[in-house]
Design a protein around this motif. Structure first.
Motif, PDB file in Angstrom:
ATOM      1  N   LEU A 121     -75.757   1.379  21.267  1.00 48.60           N
ATOM      2  CA  LEU A 121     -76.206   2.757  21.078  1.00 48.60           C
ATOM      3  C   LEU A 121     -75.436   3.711  21.986  1.00 48.60           C
ATOM      4  O   LEU A 121     -75.080   4.817  21.580  1.00 48.60           O
ATOM      5  N   SER A 122     -75.133   3.264  23.204  1.00 47.14           N
ATOM      6  CA  SER A 122     -74.447   4.134  24.159  1.00 47.14           C
ATOM      7  C   SER A 122     -73.007   4.421  23.755  1.00 47.14           C
ATOM      8  O   SER A 122     -72.381   5.342  24.287  1.00 47.14           O
ATOM      9  N   MET A 123     -72.460   3.640  22.812  1.00 44.27           N
ATOM     10  CA  MET A 123     -71.060   3.806  22.417  1.00 44.27           C
ATOM     11  C   MET A 123     -70.933   4.183  20.944  1.00 44.27           C
ATOM     12  O   MET A 123     -69.832   4.135  20.381  1.00 44.27           O
ATOM     13  N   LEU A 124     -72.026   4.574  20.342  1.00 51.06           N
ATOM     14  CA  LEU A 124     -72.005   4.942  18.918  1.00 51.06           C
ATOM     15  C   LEU A 124     -71.030   6.089  18.667  1.00 51.06           C
ATOM     16  O   LEU A 124     -70.246   6.066  17.702  1.00 51.06           O
ATOM     17  N   ASP A 125     -71.050   7.094  19.549  1.00 50.63           N
ATOM     18  CA  ASP A 125     -70.152   8.233  19.353  1.00 50.63           C
ATOM     19  C   ASP A 125     -68.693   7.864  19.628  1.00 50.63           C
ATOM     20  O   ASP A 125     -67.786   8.317  18.930  1.00 50.63           O
ATOM     21  N   ASP A 126     -68.460   6.995  20.644  1.00 54.75           N
ATOM     22  CA  ASP A 126     -67.082   6.602  20.968  1.00 54.75           C
ATOM     23  C   ASP A 126     -66.404   5.934  19.777  1.00 54.75           C
ATOM     24  O   ASP A 126     -65.264   6.269  19.420  1.00 54.75           O
ATOM     25  N   TYR A 127     -67.080   4.974  19.158  1.00 53.61           N
ATOM     26  CA  TYR A 127     -66.465   4.252  18.037  1.00 53.61           C
ATOM     27  C   TYR A 127     -66.424   5.110  16.769  1.00 53.61           C
ATOM     28  O   TYR A 127     -65.493   5.002  15.975  1.00 53.61           O
ATOM     29  N   SER A 128     -67.430   5.974  16.618  1.00 52.35           N
ATOM     30  CA  SER A 128     -67.436   6.820  15.415  1.00 52.35           C
ATOM     31  C   SER A 128     -66.244   7.772  15.397  1.00 52.35           C
ATOM     32  O   SER A 128     -65.687   8.076  14.329  1.00 52.35           O
ATOM     33  N   LEU A 129     -65.833   8.234  16.566  1.00 48.12           N
ATOM     34  CA  LEU A 129     -64.721   9.179  16.641  1.00 48.12           C
ATOM     35  C   LEU A 129     -63.380   8.506  16.883  1.00 48.12           C
ATOM     36  O   LEU A 129     -62.355   9.178  17.027  1.00 48.12           O
ATOM     37  N   ASP A 130     -63.375   7.160  16.948  1.00 47.63           N
ATOM     38  CA  ASP A 130     -62.122   6.418  17.100  1.00 47.63           C
ATOM     39  C   ASP A 130     -61.323   6.564  15.809  1.00 47.63           C
ATOM     40  O   ASP A 130     -61.816   6.273  14.710  1.00 47.63           O
ATOM     41  N   SER A 131     -60.091   6.997  15.926  1.00 48.66           N
ATOM     42  CA  SER A 131     -59.277   7.268  14.730  1.00 48.66           C
ATOM     43  C   SER A 131     -59.068   6.013  13.884  1.00 48.66           C
ATOM     44  O   SER A 131     -58.911   6.104  12.654  1.00 48.66           O
ATOM     45  N   SER A 132     -59.061   4.828  14.514  1.00 51.31           N
ATOM     46  CA  SER A 132     -58.867   3.606  13.747  1.00 51.31           C
ATOM     47  C   SER A 132     -60.100   3.271  12.901  1.00 51.31           C
ATOM     48  O   SER A 132     -60.028   2.434  11.998  1.00 51.31           O
ATOM     49  N   LEU A 133     -61.220   3.924  13.184  1.00 50.64           N
ATOM     50  CA  LEU A 133     -62.455   3.680  12.424  1.00 50.64           C
ATOM     51  C   LEU A 133     -62.851   4.908  11.597  1.00 50.64           C
ATOM     52  O   LEU A 133     -64.008   5.012  11.157  1.00 50.64           O
ATOM     53  N   LYS A 134     -61.891   5.802  11.374  1.00 52.76           N
ATOM     54  CA  LYS A 134     -62.193   7.035  10.663  1.00 52.76           C
ATOM     55  C   LYS A 134     -62.815   6.775   9.292  1.00 52.76           C
ATOM     56  O   LYS A 134     -63.839   7.381   8.926  1.00 52.76           O
ATOM     57  N   GLU A 135     -62.235   5.839   8.568  1.00 54.60           N
ATOM     58  CA  GLU A 135     -62.767   5.583   7.216  1.00 54.60           C
ATOM     59  C   GLU A 135     -64.154   4.946   7.285  1.00 54.60           C
ATOM     60  O   GLU A 135     -65.013   5.231   6.459  1.00 54.60           O
ATOM     61  N   ASN A 136     -64.373   4.069   8.249  1.00 56.08           N
ATOM     62  CA  ASN A 136     -65.700   3.461   8.401  1.00 56.08           C
ATOM     63  C   ASN A 136     -66.729   4.541   8.720  1.00 56.08           C
ATOM     64  O   ASN A 136     -67.852   4.542   8.194  1.00 56.08           O
ATOM     65  N   PHE A 137     -66.350   5.485   9.577  1.00 53.77           N
ATOM     66  CA  PHE A 137     -67.240   6.576   9.975  1.00 53.77           C
ATOM     67  C   PHE A 137     -67.567   7.459   8.775  1.00 53.77           C
ATOM     68  O   PHE A 137     -68.740   7.779   8.503  1.00 53.77           O
ATOM     69  N   GLU A 138     -66.545   7.832   8.047  1.00 55.84           N
ATOM     70  CA  GLU A 138     -66.765   8.730   6.909  1.00 55.84           C
ATOM     71  C   GLU A 138     -67.535   8.054   5.792  1.00 55.84           C
ATOM     72  O   GLU A 138     -68.151   8.726   4.956  1.00 55.84           O
ATOM     73  N   ALA A 139     -67.516   6.712   5.765  1.00 56.42           N
ATOM     74  CA  ALA A 139     -68.264   5.973   4.740  1.00 56.42           C
ATOM     75  C   ALA A 139     -69.662   5.584   5.223  1.00 56.42           C
ATOM     76  O   ALA A 139     -70.328   4.772   4.573  1.00 56.42           O
ATOM     77  N   ASN A 140     -70.079   6.170   6.376  1.00 59.32           N
ATOM     78  CA  ASN A 140     -71.410   5.898   6.940  1.00 59.32           C
ATOM     79  C   ASN A 140     -71.608   4.406   7.257  1.00 59.32           C
ATOM     80  O   ASN A 140     -72.698   3.850   7.070  1.00 59.32           O
ATOM     81  N   LYS A 141     -70.537   3.771   7.754  1.00 58.14           N
ATOM     82  CA  LYS A 141     -70.611   2.338   8.027  1.00 58.14           C
ATOM     83  C   LYS A 141     -70.626   2.015   9.527  1.00 58.14           C
ATOM     84  O   LYS A 141     -70.373   0.885   9.931  1.00 58.14           O
ATOM     85  N   ILE A 142     -70.884   3.016  10.346  1.00 57.52           N
ATOM     86  CA  ILE A 142     -70.998   2.780  11.788  1.00 57.52           C
ATOM     87  C   ILE A 142     -72.424   3.115  12.212  1.00 57.52           C
ATOM     88  O   ILE A 142     -72.928   4.223  11.935  1.00 57.52           O
ATOM     89  N   SER A 143     -73.064   2.163  12.864  1.00 55.24           N
ATOM     90  CA  SER A 143     -74.459   2.370  13.248  1.00 55.24           C
ATOM     91  C   SER A 143     -74.757   1.616  14.544  1.00 55.24           C
ATOM     92  O   SER A 143     -73.931   0.854  15.057  1.00 55.24           O
ATOM     93  N   ALA A 144     -75.958   1.876  15.049  1.00 52.25           N
ATOM     94  CA  ALA A 144     -76.448   1.167  16.241  1.00 52.25           C
ATOM     95  C   ALA A 144     -77.915   0.869  16.027  1.00 52.25           C
ATOM     96  O   ALA A 144     -78.598   1.531  15.237  1.00 52.25           O
ATOM     97  N   TYR A 145     -78.394  -0.129  16.719  1.00 51.91           N
ATOM     98  CA  TYR A 145     -79.802  -0.518  16.610  1.00 51.91           C
ATOM     99  C   TYR A 145     -80.513  -0.254  17.937  1.00 51.91           C
ATOM    100  O   TYR A 145     -79.938  -0.432  19.016  1.00 51.91           O
ATOM    101  N   VAL A 146     -81.747   0.166  17.846  1.00 50.68           N
ATOM    102  CA  VAL A 146     -82.554   0.402  19.035  1.00 50.68           C
ATOM    103  C   VAL A 146     -83.952  -0.138  18.793  1.00 50.68           C
ATOM    104  O   VAL A 146     -84.504   0.013  17.701  1.00 50.68           O
ATOM    105  N   THR A 147     -84.503  -0.783  19.801  1.00 50.83           N
ATOM    106  CA  THR A 147     -85.875  -1.290  19.723  1.00 50.83           C
ATOM    107  C   THR A 147     -86.746  -0.450  20.629  1.00 50.83           C
ATOM    108  O   THR A 147     -86.456  -0.273  21.822  1.00 50.83           O
ATOM    109  N   ALA A 148     -87.811   0.113  20.050  1.00 54.67           N
ATOM    110  CA  ALA A 148     -88.696   0.999  20.806  1.00 54.67           C
ATOM    111  C   ALA A 148     -89.542   0.195  21.784  1.00 54.67           C
ATOM    112  O   ALA A 148     -90.286  -0.697  21.381  1.00 54.67           O
ATOM    113  N   VAL A 149     -89.396   0.506  23.071  1.00 55.57           N
ATOM    114  CA  VAL A 149     -90.222  -0.173  24.084  1.00 55.57           C
ATOM    115  C   VAL A 149     -91.436   0.678  24.452  1.00 55.57           C
ATOM    116  O   VAL A 149     -92.378   0.194  25.082  1.00 55.57           O
TER     117      VAL A 149
END
Length: 581
Positions: A411-439
């Motif tokens: 979750l802490s790196m969701l923005d870093d990888y989303s804006l990585d140019s090598s993952l541009k197509e994954n980002f634009e295809a809504n294929k980058i995500s993170a999981y969080v468990t509510a404590v």
């Protein structure tokens, strides 16, 4: 008449002359006996009532045992006992100092005799062998006068300085005072030999090449059954750098002697790891025998570091700090077993691989890492690890064979990888995500990219209740939650609170918005929600104590230390933004 008087006088004179009695020496083998008067003058006779001094001088190597005296008749050449002197006709001798006695002369001649004891000599003592074992050594002692062995019952033995290895251990033999033939005490030194080293064990015998010197540590050194303390040996040959086999030599010192050796080996850096792989869509079903092929980074020599890690000793269960070498590695490819029935799999990339003294830190994913190896199995989802810095991902590495992979990030790196140019197509295809468990019911959140809220999750802002002087939580309106692509979510660079059901796990998907791929996430507060006093923490940072509040267990608390670092993707409440005094 006159003639009779002269005869009587003559008889008296004779009687007076006869009162000087002789002093004689009887038996005195191994010594001499001398007689003196009170003035110390040597005498050979004494008169009745005179005190006679007897001095006995033992020969070298002897001491006086017993002194006796005997009276005998004064007639010439007579040895008959004189009546009326003593029932046993023995002379009463009184000790008068070392080897001196006195007696009072009676009306008889006297004969003084002495017996002697032979003094024990150190040269008579023979001592058995002894070797150091940490205990007091009491080797067997034999005492022999020439060819005559003195019985052990005739003497006592004591030991000193008889623990450590040396030539100065000491034995003392004391003849019993009741012994008739021998006397005295003699000391003799003996040697306690050092224990011989027999075995050395190393903590590790296999190391991985680290580009620098490796020191093999000694775990234990033995001398038979005796463990040798660390200060009692020296170590050589335990440092190596290049790939190969090395011999460690341990040399005993002090209480230990001799050498013991052990070998260790430095092997090539060849990181290979079993991969956590599951069936896509059913992440609980594991796919076995999937491995990753890692290679040491080409510039590893310039980037190798060392760090201290806390580990649990498997033998003792105790925590220990160890020094490890951190080597950067790259993910080259994965190997999927031939004939695997699973068509689609999810692969988890490890953060690091621990191999003895080396920690391989994954830093890069190569372009061909996830390319399809056969027609049966294909990687469709990749889970990236939590790392200090985002992994370097080569172009199309997460688009193998033209197929965009689903990418799960921390979750802490969701923005870093989303804006990585090598993952541009994954980002634009809504294929980058993170999981969080509510404590808890609420948790703070921020991101450098727009994020889609999952179903069942509500977003809130925090305003300031001036009257109560406390933060007040208010839900965001649906219109406020509308993202650029029309979905419901949180806009980039805003601090919010999210509420969900405790212990539920939610997927947060990065949404292409106004953020441009290939740029670093902005860290400034976008301030998109009016009245919101929450500020985003896009990167982990420290906040000034007393000026910010942080959410813990559904309640805001003042940050009390400037050293308290807030994790990335969190949010804090700004008292300055709230206008609070």
């Amino acid at each position: 008449m006159k003639k009779k008087i002269y005869s009587l006088l003559a008889m008296v004179m004779v009687a007076m002359t006869a009162s000087a009695y002789s002093l004689n020496v009887g038996t005195s083998e191994h010594g001499t006996i001398a007689f003196t008067n009170e003035e110390g003058t040597a005498i050979e006779t004494a008169i009745e009532g005179q005190t006679v001094f007897v001095t006995i001088t033992p020969s070298e190597g002897y001491v006086v045992n017993e002194v006796t005296g005997q009276w005998y008749a004064a007639q010439a050449n007579a040895r008959a006992m004189t009546r009326g002197l003593d029932m046993l006709n023995k002379v009463t001798l009184t000790a008068a100092g070392e080897n001196k006695w006195t007696f009072v002369m009676e009306r008889a001649n006297v004969e003084i005799s002495a017996t002697y004891k032979k003094l024990i000599q150190a040269s008579w003592i023979t001592i058995g062998s002894a070797t150091f074992d940490g205990t007091a050594k009491e080797p067997t002692v034999t005492v022999k006068d020439g060819t005559t062995t003195i019985a052990a019952s005739a003497y006592s033995v004591s030991y000193a300085d008889n623990v450590n290895a040396s030539a100065n251990a000491k034995v003392t033999v004391t003849i019993a005072s009741t012994n008739a033939n021998y006397a005295g005490t003699a000391e003799k030194k003996f040697t306690i030999s050092p224990a011989t080293l027999t075995k050395v064990t190393l903590k590790d015998t296999l190391y991985t090449y680290t580009y620098s010197d490796i020191t093999a540590e000694v775990k234990s050194v033995m001398a038979g059954e005796l463990e040798v303390p660390a200060g009692s040996y020296t170590v050589s040959g335990n440092v190596g750098k290049d790939v190969g086999t090395y011999t460690v030599t341990v040399t005993g010192s002090g209480n230990f002697s001799g050498n013991a050796t052990a070998k260790f080996r430095i092997k090539e850096a060849e990181p290979t790891v079993d991969v956590e792989a599951t069936e896509t869509g059913d992440e609980k079903k594991e796919v076995e025998d999937v491995t990753m092929v890692m290679k040491v980074a080409e510039d590893a020599a310039d980037k190798v570091t060392t760090e201290t890690r806390e580990i649990i000793n498997p033998e003792t269960g105790a925590k220990e700090e160890v020094q490890v070498t951190v080597i950067p590695i790259v993910l080259e490819s994965i190997n999927i077993p031939a004939g695997a029935e699973t068509a689609e799999i999810t692969v988890t990339v490890p953060n690091e691989i621990i191999d003895g003294n080396v920690v391989y830190k994954v830093t890069e994913i190569k372009a061909d890492a996830f390319k399809k190896k056969d027609d049966n199995t294909v990687v469709t989802k990749v889970i990236l690890p939590e790392t200090d810095e985002p992994l370097k991902i080569e172009e199309d590495a997460l688009k193998p064979d033209g197929n965009l992979l689903d990418v799960v990030t921390p979750l802490s790196m969701l923005d870093d990888y989303s804006l990585d140019s090598s993952l541009k197509e994954n980002f634009e295809a809504n294929k980058i995500s993170a999981y969080v468990t509510a404590v808890n019911k609420y948790w703070s959140f921020s991101s450098g990219v727009d994020c889609v809220l999952p179903a069942g999750v509500t977003a809130y802002i925090a305003t300031w209740d001036a009257e109560q002087e406390t933060p007040r939580i208010a839900p965001l309106e649906e219109e406020q939650l509308k993202l650029k692509d029309g979905r419901r979510g949180i806009k980039a660079n805003n601090g919010v609170l999210i509420a969900g059901e405790k212990d539920n796990t939610y997927e947060i998907v990065a949404s292409p918005g106004n953020q441009e791929s290939g740029t670093k996430p902005a860290i400034e507060d976008a301030d998109s929600y009016e009245g919101n006093c929450l500020v985003p923490t896009i990167e982990a940072k420290n906040y000034e104590a007393g000026k910010f509040l942080i959410l813990k267990n559904n309640t805001f608390h003042t940050i009390k230390s400037n050293a308290s670092k807030v994790k990335a993707c969190k949010a804090v409440f700004s008292l300055e933004k709230a206008g609070a005094k």
